[in-house]
Design an enzyme around this catalytic site. Sequence first.
Site, PDB file in Angstrom:
ATOM      1  N   GLU A  14       3.152   2.831  -9.564  1.00 15.56           N
ATOM      2  CA  GLU A  14       3.181   3.987 -10.471  1.00 15.56           C
ATOM      3  C   GLU A  14       2.170   3.861 -11.610  1.00 15.56           C
ATOM      4  O   GLU A  14       2.477   3.296 -12.658  1.00 15.56           O
ATOM      5  CB  GLU A  14       4.591   4.173 -11.060  1.00 15.56           C
ATOM      6  CG  GLU A  14       4.687   5.384 -11.994  1.00 15.56           C
ATOM      7  CD  GLU A  14       6.063   5.563 -12.642  1.00 15.56           C
ATOM      8  OE1 GLU A  14       6.926   4.689 -12.479  1.00 15.56           O
ATOM      9  OE2 GLU A  14       6.250   6.569 -13.340  1.00 15.56           O
TER      10      GLU A  14
ATOM     11  N   LYS B 275       3.144   6.571  -6.798  1.00 17.06           N
ATOM     12  CA  LYS B 275       3.827   7.512  -7.701  1.00 17.06           C
ATOM     13  C   LYS B 275       2.881   7.819  -8.863  1.00 17.06           C
ATOM     14  O   LYS B 275       2.904   7.164  -9.896  1.00 17.06           O
ATOM     15  CB  LYS B 275       5.134   6.871  -8.207  1.00 17.06           C
ATOM     16  CG  LYS B 275       5.853   7.692  -9.268  1.00 17.06           C
ATOM     17  CD  LYS B 275       7.265   7.211  -9.514  1.00 17.06           C
ATOM     18  CE  LYS B 275       7.862   7.952 -10.704  1.00 17.06           C
ATOM     19  NZ  LYS B 275       9.301   7.790 -10.822  1.00 17.06           N
TER      20      LYS B 275
HETATM   21  C1  5MM Z   1      13.081   7.018 -16.074  1.00 18.42           C
HETATM   22  O1  5MM Z   1      11.870   6.792 -16.722  1.00 18.42           O
HETATM   23  C2  5MM Z   1      11.197   5.637 -16.246  1.00 18.42           C
HETATM   24  C3  5MM Z   1      10.710   4.788 -17.359  1.00 18.42           C
HETATM   25  O2  5MM Z   1      11.771   4.333 -18.051  1.00 18.42           O
HETATM   26  P1  5MM Z   1      11.513   3.234 -19.205  1.00 18.42           P
HETATM   27  O3  5MM Z   1      10.444   3.769 -20.098  1.00 18.42           O
HETATM   28  O4  5MM Z   1      12.823   3.207 -19.858  1.00 18.42           O
HETATM   29  O5  5MM Z   1      11.148   1.947 -18.522  1.00 18.42           O
HETATM   30  C4  5MM Z   1       9.935   6.000 -15.545  1.00 18.42           C
HETATM   31  O6  5MM Z   1       9.387   4.892 -14.905  1.00 18.42           O
HETATM   32  C5  5MM Z   1      10.124   7.049 -14.531  1.00 18.42           C
HETATM   33  O7  5MM Z   1      10.519   6.469 -13.326  1.00 18.42           O
HETATM   34  C6  5MM Z   1       8.849   7.796 -14.239  1.00 18.42           C
HETATM   35  O8  5MM Z   1       7.955   7.770 -15.289  1.00 18.42           O
HETATM   36  C7  5MM Z   1       9.166   9.204 -13.893  1.00 18.42           C
HETATM   37  O9  5MM Z   1       9.845   9.793 -14.938  1.00 18.42           O
HETATM   38  P2  5MM Z   1       9.448  11.257 -15.388  1.00 18.42           P
HETATM   39  O10 5MM Z   1      10.445  11.600 -16.450  1.00 18.42           O
HETATM   40  O11 5MM Z   1       8.044  11.142 -15.847  1.00 18.42           O
HETATM   41  O12 5MM Z   1       9.577  12.101 -14.137  1.00 18.42           O
END
Ligand code: 5MM
Length: 336
Positions: free
Chosen positions: A175, A217
């Site tokens: 990601e 991702k």
């Molecule tokens: C759930 O958010 C994840 C990051 O959490 P932390 O900052 O607490 O580690 C993040 O990795 C998430 O999986 C992705 O960024 C996708 O989240 P969004 O909200 O961007 O769809």
Amino acid sequence: MGEELKKTIKDMVVVGKGILAADESVGTATKRLASIGVESTEETRRQYRNVMLTAPEIEKYICGVILFEETLHQKSNNSILFPEVLRKKGIVPGIKVDQGLADFNGSAEQYTKGLEGLRNRLEEYKKAGTRFTKWRAVYSVSENTPSEKLIARNAADLAKYAKICQEHGLVPIVEPEVLIDGTHSIDECYKATEKVLKAVFDSLKKENVMLELSILKPSMVISGKEAQNRAGVDEVAGKTVKCLKATVPAGLPSINFLSGGQTPQEATAHLNRMHTLGEKLPWYISFSYARALQDPALKAWKGREENVPAAQKAFLKRARLNSLATMGKYAEEMEN
Ligand code: 5MM
């Protein structure tokens, strides 16, 4: 090992389905709960996860869920461990394995830590039933960022992470998130994303990571949140697909976008448009959203037991609309 990874890819790359990111660390979960006036404790975080993970027929739209370590050992209201709740529904449980952001050489940028002790943690996560992993690197867009140094460091670490996971029979989700915060234009986002993805795939190749057993991702190519004249749906979808075609090898099975601060409707509309451009896509394109799937549910729930059915309904609505978007069958009217 190869067979195990292949089976996981088969279970996670399913037309009409996507991934729910429910891997908010304690800090992020605390922020989300604070937004609805709920104190963040182990128990309220469990209750919150319970809303989504036990939503009836979630498996119609979701084939994988990224969990946070704490959730692995928590149970549903029916006293079943969450990874088991998912497994029973045919959903693949996964786990965030990075350990968050840290200062990068005293600069304003941050790199992602978590390689230390990773092998040992993976053994534990496997025992808990997870079959895939996720590691997130972030890049901001400004005049001097993302820097070449950060791009190289994150690419190298993402590749090392992916390699180690595959050695343990876990499918890595890679990601690289180009952040939406800022006033940058969509073209500046394009340039940054292209550089980042090129470096990531060069590193994955160098480490001999099996691309056909990995998932990307990425963020979409989009205007900064504070930009003037933000690009519309057609431009976001068109430039995102163009950028991916220029950087992502065709051997990769699936690209599952993050939502990155887009509204739930925007994230769905952009994904849908990518499927109606009339372009041949060499990979499956789907979602791995956190906020864009969960925000309406969080607002409906407000931490109250009596609101659980309404919250689950709101969550399933977003899951269903995104499922339709993966097939280019979403329309704005469906929002009402
Ligand atoms: C759930 O958010 C994840 C990051 O959490 P932390 O900052 O607490 O580690 C993040 O990795 C998430 O999986 C992705 O960024 C996708 O989240 P969004 O909200 O961007 O769809």
